[in-house]
Each structure stands twice: as C-alpha cells, then as structure tokens.
Design a protein around this motif. Structure first.
Motif, mmCIF file in Angstrom:
data_model
loop_
_atom_site.group_PDB
_atom_site.id
_atom_site.type_symbol
_atom_site.label_atom_id
_atom_site.label_comp_id
_atom_site.label_asym_id
_atom_site.label_seq_id
_atom_site.Cartn_x
_atom_site.Cartn_y
_atom_site.Cartn_z
ATOM 1 N N LYS A 106 17.684 21.379 0.857
ATOM 2 C CA LYS A 106 17.507 20.831 2.293
ATOM 3 C C LYS A 106 18.359 19.811 2.746
ATOM 4 N N GLN A 107 18.347 19.540 4.242
ATOM 5 C CA GLN A 107 19.101 18.672 4.891
ATOM 6 C C GLN A 107 18.535 17.180 4.614
ATOM 7 N N ARG A 108 19.445 16.352 4.736
ATOM 8 C CA ARG A 108 18.754 14.935 4.627
ATOM 9 C C ARG A 108 17.933 14.602 6.003
ATOM 10 N N GLU A 109 16.773 14.094 5.766
ATOM 11 C CA GLU A 109 16.079 13.991 7.103
ATOM 12 C C GLU A 109 15.696 12.399 7.087
ATOM 13 N N GLN B 4 16.339 13.632 0.742
ATOM 14 C CA GLN B 4 16.808 14.830 0.753
ATOM 15 C C GLN B 4 16.340 15.496 -0.331
#
Length: 122
Positions: free
Chosen positions: A43-46, A39
C-alpha cells in the motif's frame, strides 16, 4: 541538520493501545506541522494524523475517534495515542515534520523519521 526519531511501536492485541513519540532534534526554531503517516505492505503511505503548531488537527477517517495526536512545541515532540487498535492498523508508522525553521537559516526543511513498526495481532 534535523533528525526525527520515533519510538513506541510494538506488538499489541486487537483492542489494545499504544503511544508513539517523535522527537525532532537540531537547531530548530519552529516546526509548522508534525504528522504521522503509515505504510503497510503493498500500500501507499497514507496520512494518519497531523497537527499544526497552533493545535489544528486533522485525521484519516479510519482513525477518527480512536487516535489522538498531540505535540509539545517547546520539546519539538509529537505523540500519537492509538486506542482500540485493529489488525488493519498494522503498518510502519512514520513521523513527518513540515516547514521546519532553523536558527540562522532562511530555507525551510521537511523531514521524516525512520519509522516504527506497529503490529496488531492476537
């Protein structure tokens, strides 16, 4: 309870390499899958990479060919070898363990580590 502890993050120049480690501790009989997520600010955790206890792996398109995930089932440990690092790889990297079975327990658990910062910069 189960705890995940990550290590290996740090500052590296573009094109460099780092190896992350994640150790799961507790009364663990098995872990179905272990993975690395990341992350970055805003931004979102990916998902970065994931590996099952049978060795099946999957990777985010952005890291294919550069990152390699592996694990040692006997040690409940997962690794992420990161090569050819880019500035856009900068993020906090989190370890995840999915479907953890504990001795004497019926319910499966999921667990996250506290995260380790990877900074790619010149």
């Amino acid at each position: 309870q189960v705890q995940l502890v990550e290590s290996g993050g740090g500052l590296v120049q573009p094109g460099g390499s780092l190896r992350l480690s994640c150790v799961a501790s507790g009364s663990i009989s098995s872990i179905y899958a272990m993975g690395w997520y990341r992350q970055s600010p805003g931004k979102q955790r990916e998902l970065v990479a994931r590996i099952t206890n049978g060795g099946t792996t999957n990777y985010a398109d952005s890291v294919k060919g550069r990152f390699t995930i592996s694990r040692d089932n006997a040690k409940n440990t997962a690794y992420l070898q990161m090569n050819s690092l880019k500035p856009e790889d900068t993020a906090v990297y989190y370890c995840n363990a999915f479907n953890i079975r504990q001795w004497g327990e019926n319910d499966a658990l999921n667990a996250w580590g506290q995260g380790t910062l990877v900074t790619v910069s010149s």
